[in-house]
Design an enzyme around this catalytic site. Structure first.
Site, mmCIF file in Angstrom:
data_model
loop_
_atom_site.group_PDB
_atom_site.id
_atom_site.type_symbol
_atom_site.label_atom_id
_atom_site.label_comp_id
_atom_site.label_asym_id
_atom_site.label_seq_id
_atom_site.Cartn_x
_atom_site.Cartn_y
_atom_site.Cartn_z
ATOM 1 N N LYS A 14 29.906 5.754 68.523
ATOM 2 C CA LYS A 14 30.318 5.422 67.148
ATOM 3 C C LYS A 14 31.792 5.723 66.916
ATOM 4 O O LYS A 14 32.508 4.895 66.386
ATOM 5 C CB LYS A 14 29.529 6.244 66.115
ATOM 6 C CG LYS A 14 28.073 5.968 66.031
ATOM 7 C CD LYS A 14 27.459 6.714 64.846
ATOM 8 C CE LYS A 14 27.643 8.219 64.882
ATOM 9 N NZ LYS A 14 26.845 8.912 65.900
ATOM 10 N N ARG A 89 23.813 10.268 56.978
ATOM 11 C CA ARG A 89 23.060 10.774 58.113
ATOM 12 C C ARG A 89 21.674 11.245 57.699
ATOM 13 O O ARG A 89 20.888 11.655 58.553
ATOM 14 C CB ARG A 89 23.829 11.937 58.694
ATOM 15 C CG ARG A 89 23.999 11.941 60.204
ATOM 16 C CD ARG A 89 24.822 13.165 60.514
ATOM 17 N NE ARG A 89 25.050 13.431 61.885
ATOM 18 C CZ ARG A 89 26.152 13.097 62.552
ATOM 19 N NH1 ARG A 89 27.075 12.372 61.983
ATOM 20 N NH2 ARG A 89 26.307 13.482 63.788
ATOM 21 N N ARG A 135 31.440 14.743 77.821
ATOM 22 C CA ARG A 135 32.485 14.746 76.798
ATOM 23 C C ARG A 135 33.129 16.133 76.641
ATOM 24 O O ARG A 135 34.320 16.249 76.376
ATOM 25 C CB ARG A 135 31.862 14.285 75.477
ATOM 26 C CG ARG A 135 32.829 13.943 74.408
ATOM 27 C CD ARG A 135 32.165 13.147 73.317
ATOM 28 N NE ARG A 135 31.229 13.941 72.535
ATOM 29 C CZ ARG A 135 30.650 13.496 71.418
ATOM 30 N NH1 ARG A 135 30.872 12.287 70.998
ATOM 31 N NH2 ARG A 135 29.820 14.255 70.745
ATOM 32 N N ARG A 137 32.895 18.526 74.295
ATOM 33 C CA ARG A 137 33.315 19.100 73.022
ATOM 34 C C ARG A 137 32.586 20.433 72.839
ATOM 35 O O ARG A 137 31.564 20.658 73.491
ATOM 36 C CB ARG A 137 32.931 18.119 71.904
ATOM 37 C CG ARG A 137 33.853 18.167 70.716
ATOM 38 C CD ARG A 137 33.546 17.016 69.788
ATOM 39 N NE ARG A 137 32.201 17.117 69.217
ATOM 40 C CZ ARG A 137 31.618 16.126 68.563
ATOM 41 N NH1 ARG A 137 32.224 14.977 68.427
ATOM 42 N NH2 ARG A 137 30.406 16.291 68.064
ATOM 43 N N ARG A 148 20.703 18.282 68.528
ATOM 44 C CA ARG A 148 21.320 17.182 67.787
ATOM 45 C C ARG A 148 20.522 15.894 67.919
ATOM 46 O O ARG A 148 20.413 15.112 66.975
ATOM 47 C CB ARG A 148 22.760 16.977 68.236
ATOM 48 C CG ARG A 148 23.699 17.845 67.401
ATOM 49 C CD ARG A 148 24.995 18.150 68.067
ATOM 50 N NE ARG A 148 25.770 16.997 68.437
ATOM 51 C CZ ARG A 148 26.546 16.959 69.525
ATOM 52 N NH1 ARG A 148 26.613 17.986 70.336
ATOM 53 N NH2 ARG A 148 27.244 15.889 69.789
HETATM 54 P P1 ADP Z 1 28.202 13.197 67.035
HETATM 55 O O1 ADP Z 1 29.221 12.494 67.835
HETATM 56 O O2 ADP Z 1 27.417 14.190 67.821
HETATM 57 O O3 ADP Z 1 27.351 12.283 66.208
HETATM 58 P P2 ADP Z 1 29.863 14.015 64.770
HETATM 59 O O4 ADP Z 1 31.269 14.241 65.189
HETATM 60 O O5 ADP Z 1 29.555 12.797 63.993
HETATM 61 O O6 ADP Z 1 28.955 14.173 66.060
HETATM 62 O O7 ADP Z 1 29.336 15.298 63.943
HETATM 63 C C1 ADP Z 1 29.408 16.602 64.467
HETATM 64 C C2 ADP Z 1 28.616 17.550 63.567
HETATM 65 O O8 ADP Z 1 29.131 17.514 62.235
HETATM 66 C C3 ADP Z 1 27.126 17.211 63.417
HETATM 67 O O9 ADP Z 1 26.355 17.755 64.460
HETATM 68 C C4 ADP Z 1 26.824 17.856 62.048
HETATM 69 O O10 ADP Z 1 26.652 19.252 62.151
HETATM 70 C C5 ADP Z 1 28.088 17.609 61.255
HETATM 71 N N1 ADP Z 1 28.043 16.345 60.462
HETATM 72 C C6 ADP Z 1 28.814 15.235 60.641
HETATM 73 N N2 ADP Z 1 28.514 14.279 59.728
HETATM 74 C C7 ADP Z 1 27.512 14.787 58.960
HETATM 75 C C8 ADP Z 1 26.750 14.304 57.863
HETATM 76 N N3 ADP Z 1 26.944 13.068 57.354
HETATM 77 N N4 ADP Z 1 25.794 15.112 57.340
HETATM 78 C C9 ADP Z 1 25.583 16.342 57.810
HETATM 79 N N5 ADP Z 1 26.262 16.870 58.826
HETATM 80 C C10 ADP Z 1 27.217 16.119 59.418
#
Ligand code: ADP
Length: 193
Positions: A14, A89, A135, A137, A148
């Site tokens: 994404k 989400r 990755r 991170r 996750r």
């Molecule tokens: P990924 O690439 O794993 O989808 P993101 O960078 O989108 O990760 O998000 C990393 C973390 O930030 C998530 O695991 C969550 O804890 C938090 N997060 C991001 N967006 C949201 C959201 N819309 N609602 C709740 N938590 C979020």
């Protein structure tokens, strides 16, 4: 107007694709994960609260996210479109977001201009885990990844049906090379706008 939500499990690509597509269509790429990570780095009040959830791979509480996204969308650069990556989400986030967009339109006709499309990036589970592990991170370790993915299936995947029922959903195969995915996104989006 390009108003898109990128939906998909962690590791679906994404972030990579949203950033490329945002450049192509000249709209801001709004990633809730990126905004949260920069808040964590700055040790802002939001960052301090969010960190404990993020480190475990849990979702940050809806209200914190909703306030954060609303603030970001009030920026002048978001007036002519946006690509949202990582939001909504949860079903609560999606419902509140729909209400917010609708409340922003003063007449019936404007409702149409406040709509958006959702692109669901589809990638099989085993590929996701391999991608996330490579990755590196901070929250990309075996334990957190498992959580996750579980959180995704429990709380985010229901959004596929949610948006399908509202005829806002298009699915794109994310299990192809970056270039091929970008191209099929471009073709999909050109048909939508
Ligand atoms: P990924 O690439 O794993 O989808 P993101 O960078 O989108 O990760 O998000 C990393 C973390 O930030 C998530 O695991 C969550 O804890 C938090 N997060 C991001 N967006 C949201 C959201 N819309 N609602 C709740 N938590 C979020």
């Amino acid at each position: 107007m390009v108003r898109l939500v990128f939906l998909g499990p962690p590791g679906a690509g994404k972030g990579t694709q949203a950033s490329l597509v945002a450049d192509l269509y000249q709209v801001p790429h709004i990633s809730t994960g990126d905004i949260l990570r920069s808040n964590v780095k700055e040790e802002s009040p939001l960052g301090i609260q969010a960190k404990e959830y993020m480190d475990k791979g849990d979702l940050v509480p809806d209200q914190l996210i909703l306030d954060m996204v609303q603030k970001r969308l009030e920026h002048p650069d978001a007036e002519n479109g946006w690509i949202l990556d990582g939001f909504p989400r949860t079903v609560t986030q999606a419902e509140e977001f729909a209400k917010k967009l609708l409340s922003g339109s003063s007449t019936e006709n404007e409702t149409e201009s406040n709509s958006f499309q959702v692109i669901n990036l589809e990638v099989p589970d085993d590929i996701l885990v391999t991608r996330l592990l490579s990755r590196g991170r901070q929250d990309d370790n075996q334990e957190t990844i498992k959580n996750r993915l579980q959180v995704y299936y429990q709380q985010t995947q229901p959004l596929i049906e949610f948006y399908q029922a509202r005829q806002q959903l298009v699915t794109v195969d994310g299990n192809q090379s970056v270039d091929v995915v970008t191209n099929s996104l471009k073709q999909t989006i050109d048909k939508l706008i």
